[in-house]
Write a protein that holds these residues in place. Sequence first.
Motif, short mmCIF file in Angstrom:
data_model
loop_
_atom_site.label_atom_id
_atom_site.label_comp_id
_atom_site.label_asym_id
_atom_site.label_seq_id
_atom_site.Cartn_x
_atom_site.Cartn_y
_atom_site.Cartn_z
N ALA A 115 0.84 -1.20 0.00
CA ALA A 115 0.00 0.00 0.00
C ALA A 115 0.87 1.25 0.00
N ARG A 116 0.46 2.23 -0.78
CA ARG A 116 1.08 3.55 -0.85
C ARG A 116 2.54 3.51 -1.30
N TRP A 117 2.94 2.43 -1.99
CA TRP A 117 4.32 2.36 -2.43
C TRP A 117 4.63 3.43 -3.47
N ARG A 118 3.63 3.72 -4.35
CA ARG A 118 3.89 4.72 -5.40
C ARG A 118 4.06 6.12 -4.80
N GLU A 119 3.33 6.40 -3.74
CA GLU A 119 3.49 7.69 -3.09
C GLU A 119 4.89 7.83 -2.50
N ALA A 120 5.35 6.77 -1.86
CA ALA A 120 6.70 6.81 -1.29
C ALA A 120 7.75 6.90 -2.39
N ARG A 180 7.99 10.47 -3.72
CA ARG A 180 8.66 11.38 -2.79
C ARG A 180 10.17 11.16 -2.81
N TRP A 189 7.91 -2.79 2.51
CA TRP A 189 7.43 -3.28 1.21
C TRP A 189 7.47 -4.80 1.08
N LEU A 216 4.59 7.97 6.49
CA LEU A 216 4.63 7.11 5.31
C LEU A 216 5.68 6.01 5.46
N CYS A 217 6.74 6.29 6.20
CA CYS A 217 7.77 5.28 6.45
C CYS A 217 7.55 4.72 7.85
#
Length: 403
Positions: free
Chosen positions: A149-154, A157, A313, A368-369
Motif C-alpha cells: 500500500a502507498r508504495w507509489r506515493e513513497a 517522494r 514493502w 509514510l515510512c
Amino acid sequence: MSLSHKRSSLPEENLMRRTSSFHSAVTLFELPTPKPTDDDAETECPPRRSKRLRTVVRPSSMDDAPANGGAAGMSLDMNEMRGAEARRSSRRHDMNDGGEVIASTSSRTLRSPGLSTSRKRQRDQDVLSPLKKPKATPQSSESAPSAPARWREAYDRIKGMRSRIVAPVDTMGAGAAQLGETVPKNQRFATLVSLMLSSQTKDEVTSAAVRKLREAVGGSLSAEAILAAEDKVISEAICKVGFWRRKTDYIKRTAKRLQYDYSGDIPKTVDELCSLPGVGPKMSILALHVGWKINAGVGVDVHVHRITNRLGWHTPPTKTPEATRLNLQAWLPEDLRPTFTGLLVGFGQTICLPVNPRCDACDLNDGLCPSGSGTTPRSVDDISATTNHGSPSGPLVVIELQS
C-alpha cells in the motif's frame, strides 16, 4: 608352524639333511624350496596402485585440442572435466552481488603476492570445460506478493528528494566507467568490470580503481588488455577495493571466457552473465541496463535491500538482497526498473543511511515510512546537497535549509 607338523606333513625322504656346524652329533632338517606353479601365480597379490595423481597435459587453447582426441596425454576426458567443473562449483563463492558473499582467504593466501597454482589451473579449465547451458535465474518470488500500500506515493517522494541531491552513485557508479572508453564493446566490458569491483566497496574507491586499472593495462579496458596484463599489474591497480585478490582472479577468468566465447563482448542475457566467474544477478541486470539498454529486472544491492524493508514493502521482511529482488520483480512496473536501483542507492547514500539515518530531512518521515524516527520532519523543499569527492572518509552531504 611347529617342526613336528612340518615333518608329519611331508615324507621324510623329501627333507634335506645336513650336519650342524656347531656339533657333529646334531643333524638339521630343512624343507625343500617349492617350485612356483600356475595356481600360485593366480593367487599372487596384484601390484599396489600408486596414489599419485595422473597428470594430464592440457592444450593451451581450444584450437590446440586434437579433433579426434589425439595421444593419451593430450586427450580431453569429458567425465574428468565434468568432475572438475563440479568440484570447482562446490568451492566457488560469488562476490557479494545481491546477497552473495565472497569467501574470505586464508592468512597464507593474504601474504602471497600472486595467485595460487590451483587458481591459475582453474582459470585455464574455464576455457577447456565444455560449454553447457547456463542455469536459469529466477525472475520472481514463487509466492507472487502483491504491491504494498502507498508504495507509489513513497516512490514519488524519494524521486523528488533525489532530484535535488547529487549522490556518489550519480557520478561514480557503474555507468561512469564506460565514459572512459570510445569503443562500444569496451564500454560494456568496463561497465562489467566496474560492477565486479564495486562489491563491498564504496563508489569513490571503485571509480579510482577503474581509472587506475585502465591506465595499468594500456589506456583502454578490454578483454584483450586484461588477458595481456600480468596478475600483479591488475592486483596493484585494484588493491584498494575489497577482496582485491579474489577479484583479480575473477576479472582474469571472466576476460578469458568473454574472449573465447563472446569475441571479447559481454553476453545479452542474465543467465549467460551469471555463468561468468564472480558475476551474480545484480551485476548482470545492471550490466544489461547500462551496456545493452536491456530491461532485465531489478538490481538489488544492500541499499535497496535495506530501504525497501524499512518502508515495509516486503511481508514478511526479506533476509537477503536476492529475496528482495524476487519480491520487487513480482509487482514493480517494468518501466521503473532501469532507474529504480540508482534512485534508491543514491537515497541510501545521502539520507536513508545504514546507521543514524537522517529522518529529520526525509519527506517520508510523516508516517509514510514505518521505520521513521517519529520526529517532526523539517521542510526539504529547498534541500541542496553536494558531495566532497576528495574526502578520504567518504562523501560529505551538506543539507541547507532555507526559510
